[in-house]
Design an enzyme around this catalytic site. Structure first.
Site, PDB file in Angstrom:
ATOM      1  N   HIS A 137       1.019  -1.296   0.104  1.00  0.00           N
ATOM      2  CA  HIS A 137       0.250  -0.749  -0.155  1.00  0.00           C
ATOM      3  C   HIS A 137       0.821   1.263   0.005  1.00  0.00           C
ATOM      4  CE1 HIS A 137      -3.591   2.394   0.449  1.00  0.00           C
ATOM      5  NE2 HIS A 137      -3.103   3.248   2.084  1.00  0.00           N
ATOM      6  N   LYS A 158      -0.152  10.514   1.179  1.00  0.00           N
ATOM      7  CA  LYS A 158       0.576  10.410   0.378  1.00  0.00           C
ATOM      8  C   LYS A 158       0.381  10.770  -1.166  1.00  0.00           C
ATOM      9  CE  LYS A 158       0.192   5.449   1.819  1.00  0.00           C
ATOM     10  NZ  LYS A 158      -1.060   5.707   2.295  1.00  0.00           N
ATOM     11  N   ASP A 176      -2.014   4.252  -4.615  1.00  0.00           N
ATOM     12  CA  ASP A 176      -2.695   2.781  -3.758  1.00  0.00           C
ATOM     13  C   ASP A 176      -1.931   1.958  -4.050  1.00  0.00           C
ATOM     14  OD1 ASP A 176      -4.787   2.566  -1.698  1.00  0.00           O
ATOM     15  OD2 ASP A 176      -5.568   1.485  -3.847  1.00  0.00           O
ATOM     16  N   ARG A 242      18.783  13.057  12.562  1.00  0.00           N
ATOM     17  CA  ARG A 242      18.702  14.235  12.168  1.00  0.00           C
ATOM     18  C   ARG A 242      20.104  14.123  11.377  1.00  0.00           C
ATOM     19  NH1 ARG A 242      18.371  19.473  16.856  1.00  0.00           N
ATOM     20  NH2 ARG A 242      18.290  19.747  15.001  1.00  0.00           N
TER      21      ARG A 242
END
Length: 312
Positions: A137, A158, A176, A242
């Site tokens: 997905h 998304k 999708d 980071r």
């Protein structure tokens, strides 16, 4: 969808000569059979699920056999009901194959390609169609050559991110659901299910045809996946890398690819972050790692500073 001989014919531009009923035969094996020992009469290890490819060498060998022997050995092969027999461009198909192809409902097919090239094309095609697949997905986008699979929970954004990337000139592969297969070790190929090709669903807008809206260059059928970007809601207190020194990995079949997790917050331009992640990963493939360069520069400066202090 099952792979049938008629699909192979259509996709590779082959011509049916005889055995038209055999167009409905199902192809189940990725490998091809080049019938050498079979034409010599040895059928103990014959795999009837494989396509048979006959080139100039096999044709020349058959012509050395007495007519009655040749007929018997070819008929013994036909009786095994292989899906189809494909002849390369330089081989003339005898009436015997046409007769037996119709009799045993084996498709007799002709190509306009030489044997070696045809064998390569057939293997690549069969592997792409018959290799094990998994579905994810998410959204697959080609970002300046980097196949980037965007994943995350429903509603994370998304498709909206993909739409923004397409507006910037990048290319949609699938929205999708992304179907993935391993073309070779280390090579993952993603594509869209047939029914979803070129479409993207955006909440509040609906279904968007990216080809109609942005042009034919906004969509491509397949793409090698080189990066996974997972979008997730920001979690207070959770550690997020980071510097990007340590690379996460995700595994599909026997292949591992890099994965980056991007926390989503109001005000963050997620499309820009995904685009930057893809470009940064591309630089790493090219041999440049910004995080590594920075940490090495900092370490060198720290060592110099320590030496200066010791000298003082």
């Amino acid at each position: 969808m099952k792979l049938k001989v008629k699909h192979l014919m259509k996709d590779l531009g082959l011509n049916i000569i005889a055995g038209k009923v055999g167009l409905e035969n199902e192809i189940k094996a990725e490998m091809l059979s080049r019938p050498g020992v079979e034409l010599a009469g040895f059928l103990d290890f014959f795999d009837k699920e494989r396509l048979i490819l006959i080139g100039s060498k096999e044709d020349h060998f058959m012509n050395l056999l007495p007519k009655d022997v040749k007929r018997k050995r070819i008929e013994n092969i036909m009786m095994q009901k292989p899906p189809a027999i494909i002849f390369s461009v330089n081989v003339d198909i005898e009436d015997l194959f046409i007769e037996l192809g119709d009799k045993y409902e084996v498709a007799i097919v002709k190509s306009d390609t030489r044997t070696t090239a045809l064998s390569s094309v057939l293997y690549s095609y069969l592997h792409s169609k018959l290799a094990p697949r998994t579905s994810v997905h998410g959204v697959l986008v080609d970002i300046d050559g980097m196949g980037t699979l965007i994943t995350g929970k429903s509603g994370i954004g998304k498709s909206e991110t993909a739409l923004e990337l397409i507006k910037r000139g990048h290319i949609l592969v699938s929205d999708d659901r992304v179907d993935i297969f391993e073309a070779a070790h280390g090579v993952l190929i993603g594509s869209a299910p047939k029914i979803l090709e070129k479409y993207i669903e955006v909440r509040g807008i609906g279904i968007v045809d990216v080809v109609s809206m942005f042009g034919a260059g906004a969509y491509r059928e397949t793409k090698k996946i080189r990066l996974v970007v997972e979008l997730e809601h920001w979690e207070q207190g959770k550690f997020y890398d980071r510097l990007g020194i340590e690379t996460q990995k995700v595994k599909f079949f026997d292949t591992e690819i890099a994965k980056i997790t991007i926390p989503v917050l109001p005000g963050r331009n997620v499309a820009t972050l995904v685009e930057s992640a893809a470009m940064n990963q591309k630089l790493k493939f090219l041999g440049y790692n910004a995080a590594k360069e920075l940490t090495e520069a900092v370490s060198k400066k720290a060592r110099r500073d320590r030496r200066d202090e010791e000298d003082d």
